[in-house]
Enzyme design. Sequence first.
Site, PDB file in Angstrom:
ATOM      1  N   ASP A  85       0.802  -1.230   0.000  1.00  0.00           N
ATOM      2  CA  ASP A  85       0.000   0.000   0.000  1.00  0.00           C
ATOM      3  C   ASP A  85       0.829   1.272   0.000  1.00  0.00           C
ATOM      4  O   ASP A  85       0.270   2.367   0.064  1.00  0.00           O
ATOM      5  CB  ASP A  85      -1.000   0.029   1.163  1.00  0.00           C
ATOM      6  CG  ASP A  85      -1.964  -1.143   1.101  1.00  0.00           C
ATOM      7  OD1 ASP A  85      -2.228  -1.616  -0.022  1.00  0.00           O
ATOM      8  OD2 ASP A  85      -2.409  -1.596   2.165  1.00  0.00           O
ATOM      9  N   PHE A  87      10.842  19.281  -2.112  1.00  0.00           N
ATOM     10  CA  PHE A  87       9.392  19.378  -1.973  1.00  0.00           C
ATOM     11  C   PHE A  87       8.919  20.359  -0.910  1.00  0.00           C
ATOM     12  O   PHE A  87       7.711  20.449  -0.662  1.00  0.00           O
ATOM     13  CB  PHE A  87       8.797  17.997  -1.795  1.00  0.00           C
ATOM     14  CG  PHE A  87       8.940  17.153  -3.045  1.00  0.00           C
ATOM     15  CD1 PHE A  87       8.857  17.750  -4.303  1.00  0.00           C
ATOM     16  CD2 PHE A  87       9.176  15.798  -2.985  1.00  0.00           C
ATOM     17  CE1 PHE A  87       9.000  17.003  -5.463  1.00  0.00           C
ATOM     18  CE2 PHE A  87       9.313  15.032  -4.135  1.00  0.00           C
ATOM     19  CZ  PHE A  87       9.226  15.645  -5.379  1.00  0.00           C
ATOM     20  N   CYS A  89      10.901  22.533   6.745  1.00  0.00           N
ATOM     21  CA  CYS A  89      11.893  21.897   5.870  1.00  0.00           C
ATOM     22  C   CYS A  89      12.430  20.606   6.474  1.00  0.00           C
ATOM     23  O   CYS A  89      12.906  19.733   5.754  1.00  0.00           O
ATOM     24  CB  CYS A  89      13.079  22.821   5.633  1.00  0.00           C
ATOM     25  SG  CYS A  89      12.672  24.550   5.420  1.00  0.00           S
ATOM     26  N   LEU A 141       6.855  22.429  -3.026  1.00  0.00           N
ATOM     27  CA  LEU A 141       5.639  21.829  -3.574  1.00  0.00           C
ATOM     28  C   LEU A 141       4.625  21.735  -2.439  1.00  0.00           C
ATOM     29  O   LEU A 141       4.776  20.906  -1.540  1.00  0.00           O
ATOM     30  CB  LEU A 141       5.942  20.442  -4.144  1.00  0.00           C
ATOM     31  CG  LEU A 141       4.757  19.608  -4.627  1.00  0.00           C
ATOM     32  CD1 LEU A 141       3.988  20.330  -5.714  1.00  0.00           C
ATOM     33  CD2 LEU A 141       5.248  18.245  -5.134  1.00  0.00           C
ATOM     34  N   GLU A 142       3.643  22.587  -2.462  1.00  0.00           N
ATOM     35  CA  GLU A 142       2.685  22.640  -1.367  1.00  0.00           C
ATOM     36  C   GLU A 142       1.266  22.636  -1.923  1.00  0.00           C
ATOM     37  O   GLU A 142       1.055  22.757  -3.131  1.00  0.00           O
ATOM     38  CB  GLU A 142       2.928  23.886  -0.501  1.00  0.00           C
ATOM     39  CG  GLU A 142       4.252  23.837   0.266  1.00  0.00           C
ATOM     40  CD  GLU A 142       4.316  22.692   1.264  1.00  0.00           C
ATOM     41  OE1 GLU A 142       3.336  22.461   1.982  1.00  0.00           O
ATOM     42  OE2 GLU A 142       5.353  21.998   1.296  1.00  0.00           O
TER      43      GLU A 142
END
Lengths: 570, 302
Positions: free
Chosen positions: A293, A311, A550, A314-315
Site C-alpha cells: 500500500d 518538496f 523543511c 511543492l505545497e
Amino acid sequence: MAKRSVQWLLAVGVGAVLGACGDDGGGPAQDGSDSGTDAGTTEADASTGTTAAADVSTTGGTDTGPPELEWEFDDVYGVINVDDDDQSGSSDWYQVVFDAEDDVSVIPVPPVPEGHRVQLRMVGDLENARVWNGPQKFAVGSGDGEVVESYEFTPGPEGAELLVVFGADNVFAGLTLSVHDSAGDEVARADVELRSSPLVLNHHLQPTEHVWVVDVDQSWGTNASMVAEYAAVLGEQFTPVPGNSYGNDVWIQDEIQLATGIGAQGQRANTVIDSIRNRELDPFAEENLEAPDFNVRTWGNPSQVTSWDSFGNLENSPPLTVDGVDYPFGRIYYGRQGDLGLHAEMAAYLQSQEIQAPFELDTLWLCVGHVDEYTSFVPDPDSPKGFRFLISDVPAAWELLESLDPSMELTRFGADHGYDTVGDILADPALRNLNDDLQADYLDPMRELVTAEFGLEPDDIILMPSLFEEIGGCGGGVAALVPGMVNLIVTPLATETHLFIPDPYFRTDVDDQSSDPFIQNMNDNLPDSLVPHYVDDWDVYHLGLGEVHCGTNMTQTPTANWWEVALHLL
Amino acid sequence: MTTKSISTLLLLAALAVLPACAGGVDDSDGLRSTPEGAIDPVAAPVEARSAPPAATAAATPAPAVADWRPWVAAEVERLRSERPDYFDELMALPVRPTRAGFPRLTGPLVRDPDAAPILLHRLLSRAEPVDTRAAIVEALPRTTGDFSAAAAELMALETDPRVRELLCAALARAQAPFAIEGLERGLHDSAARVRAEALRSLGRRTTDAAELAPDIIAALSDPEAVVQQEAARALGNLELESAKDALVARLDSPSADVRLHSLRALSRIDPEHARTLPQLEALRSDPDPKLARLAEQLATGK
C-alpha cells in the site's frame, strides 16, 4: 457532473476502435478459456451516475422475451496498483491478482440465463486499466504487450466477479457489459465508468498520522529539543530518524512528498513522491516507507536537479472555492517561473492530475527557492473558509520592530546575523532597502496572485512579520533573517491541532519566550483553537537556510471522497 | 621545542612566502604558492567536543590587526595551549550542506572570537576542497573575531573564484580600511560573480563604501548585466549623487534587471529627479512588471 463520461469516450472514439477481437492478446495468466468476440457497434444511450442501469427490454429479444435480469453496476472508482502487496519484488500491476491484493475494485456480475453470454467492451485509457474475469483470467484492457478491447464469457451459476486494476493515477476508461442471448441478440447492457484516483497531495487540514524528523546531534548543532517537543506532543505518532543513518541530511521535507489515492471500495494507495534531489536521505523512502500500500515513484531527471526540485517547493492549499469552482482537495502550488523551477516533468504530471489545479509562484528570488519559505496555511474553524493563509510580510516586520525599544539586545543575532540590537536592524539602510524591494517586487505580487488563485479575502490572510537577508555566494538570493515562522508544521490530532513553529529568538533572554515580540505577535494572530510550540531550529535548520517545515514530513488521512466531490474537475 | 611550536614556525614561514598579486585566476584551486601540508593539524574526534561557547557573541568584531600573519600564528599557539579541545574540534568541524545544497560552517563552535584565527589557520594549512574553503571563509564574520586584514589580503592570493566570492561576502562585515581594500580587489576581479558579490557587500557598507564611488559607478558599464545590476543597487543604497547621470544612462539597458535597479537607485538618490525623468513614461509600460510598477509608482506617487 464529470467533465468526461463513458458516453463522451464512446462519442469521441477514445481508445481503440471497437470490433477488434478479444482475448487473443492475452494478459498475465490468461488461460483462454473464454472467447474473444467481434464487438458490435455501441450506442451511447445509458445515463451516467454512480449506478449504470440496463435497459433490458429494448435491445433485441428472443422467442421467450427478455429474461428477468437485474443488470446494473456501480461505477468503479479505484486506485493505482503499483505497490507490492505480496512483497514479491515486482509491482502488482505486472502480476495476476493474488489473495493479498487489496487495490482491486470488484464488479459483481450476476448469473445470466442459460445460453446467454456476457460481452465486455472497453474504451478509453486501455493501457492503464485492466479487467480480470476472476483473479486468473485476463479479460480486457492492458494485456501482455497489447491492449484488448472486448471479451466474452459466461458467468457461473453464482455469477462472476470482474476485478478492475489500474496502472496509473487518474485513469479514465469505460466498460460496457452487455448480455447476449443464444441468438446473439443483445438483451441487456450497462456502461460503467472505470476511474482511478488522481494522485492527491495532502493539505494542512488533514489529520496527522505519522511524523518524521531526522535526529541530529553534531558538532554543528543539535535538534534534540525540537525532537523532544515533537515526541512529547505526538507520542507514538512521531519517529525520529537517526541522522547518522542518512549523513545527517536533515531536510526530510525536501526528499519526499506524501500523496494518496483512495477508492470507493475502501482502497488506499499511498504514494511517496521521491524527489530527484537524491541527497543522503534518498534511500529513506525505500528503507522506511515502501511497503504494501506504499509505492515510491519519481518524476524528472536527476541529472537536471536543482534546489527547486525539493518538496518544500511543492505545497497544497486546503479545500477552497475560486470563482464558483470548488477545489475539495485544494490547489497545488510550486515555485516555477518560465523554464526555472520545479522539474518540468514533475510539474506536468501534477498538472495532468487535474483535481488540484496547480499554479506557479515565483521563488527565484530566494537562495533556496521554495514556496514554504514564505507561505503556509493553518486551520481556523472559526473562519468562513476553515483556514487562514500565511504569507511573509516586510511592512509588518518594520511595524513590529519600530514598536520596540531600539536598544533591546538580540542575543542570538549578533554573531550569526551581525545585528546586536533592534536598533542595529532598523538603522541598516541596505537591509531596509533590500526588504522593501523584496516586498514590492515579489511579496506584493505573489500575495495578489495567491489571493486570486485561492479566492481569498483580506481577512483570510495573516501577514507574517518577516525580514530577509542576502546569503553570501547565493547570487543575491535571500533567506530568512529572523527565523521564518511561516515555515511551520501543522499537525491536526484527534482533539487539538498543534503547530510547530521556529522559535524566532528575537529577544534578549533566549530562555524567555514570553518576552519575544515575534512570538507575541504570532500568538495574537493565530486562531485560538491552535496550540503553538515554538521550537529551537536555529543551528540545525535556520543557519542551514531552512526552518522547521523543511525538516519535517508526515503522512495524513484523506478526508474526502474524490468521486463524490471532485468529478467536476476530472 | 615542541611539535606545536615547530608547526607555528612553519605556518609563519608559509604565510611569509605567500606572494601578493592582484585579481584572481579562475578555475584553479587553492592559494597561490601555499605549501600544502606545511602544518600538520591534529584532528580530534567529534565525541571529544568541548562545551559550546555561550551564544552571546556580539556582531561588533574584535579590533582589526593589520599584521595578521604573526597574530594568527600567535593565536593558534595560544589556543592550542589554552583551549586544546576547542582548537581540535574547530579544526575538525565538518561543513554541513545547506538546504540550498552548498555547504556552510555553522554552529556554536563558530560563534566565538577565537574561532577566527583557528579558521584562518585551517584555511591556510590544509588542502581542503574548494567548497569547504569557501564555507570557512563565509563563516568568518560569524566568529565576531578579527579576520579583516586577512580577508583583504586573501582576495589577492586566492585562486578560486568561489572562495573569492565568499571572501567578498565576508568583507561586508569586516573592518575598515581592510574591508574596502579587499572589496576594491573584488571589484576588479576577473570573475563576474566575484565583482557582483563585491558590489553587494559595498552596498551594505553605507558608512565607507563611497570611498570607491568611481569604481562602483564604472561597474555600471561592466560587460556583465549582473554586475551592472549590483552596481546600481549599491549606488542606490549609498545614495551617491555623482552616480545619477550614469544611472540614467542605464535606463535603456537591454537587461530588465539593470533598468529596474537603475531606476530604483535614482529614486533613492533623488526622488524628485526620478519623478521627472523623461524616460519614466516609457518605463511605465515596460514589459518587466516589476519595473513597470515602480515607474508607475514614481509617476503617480501611488
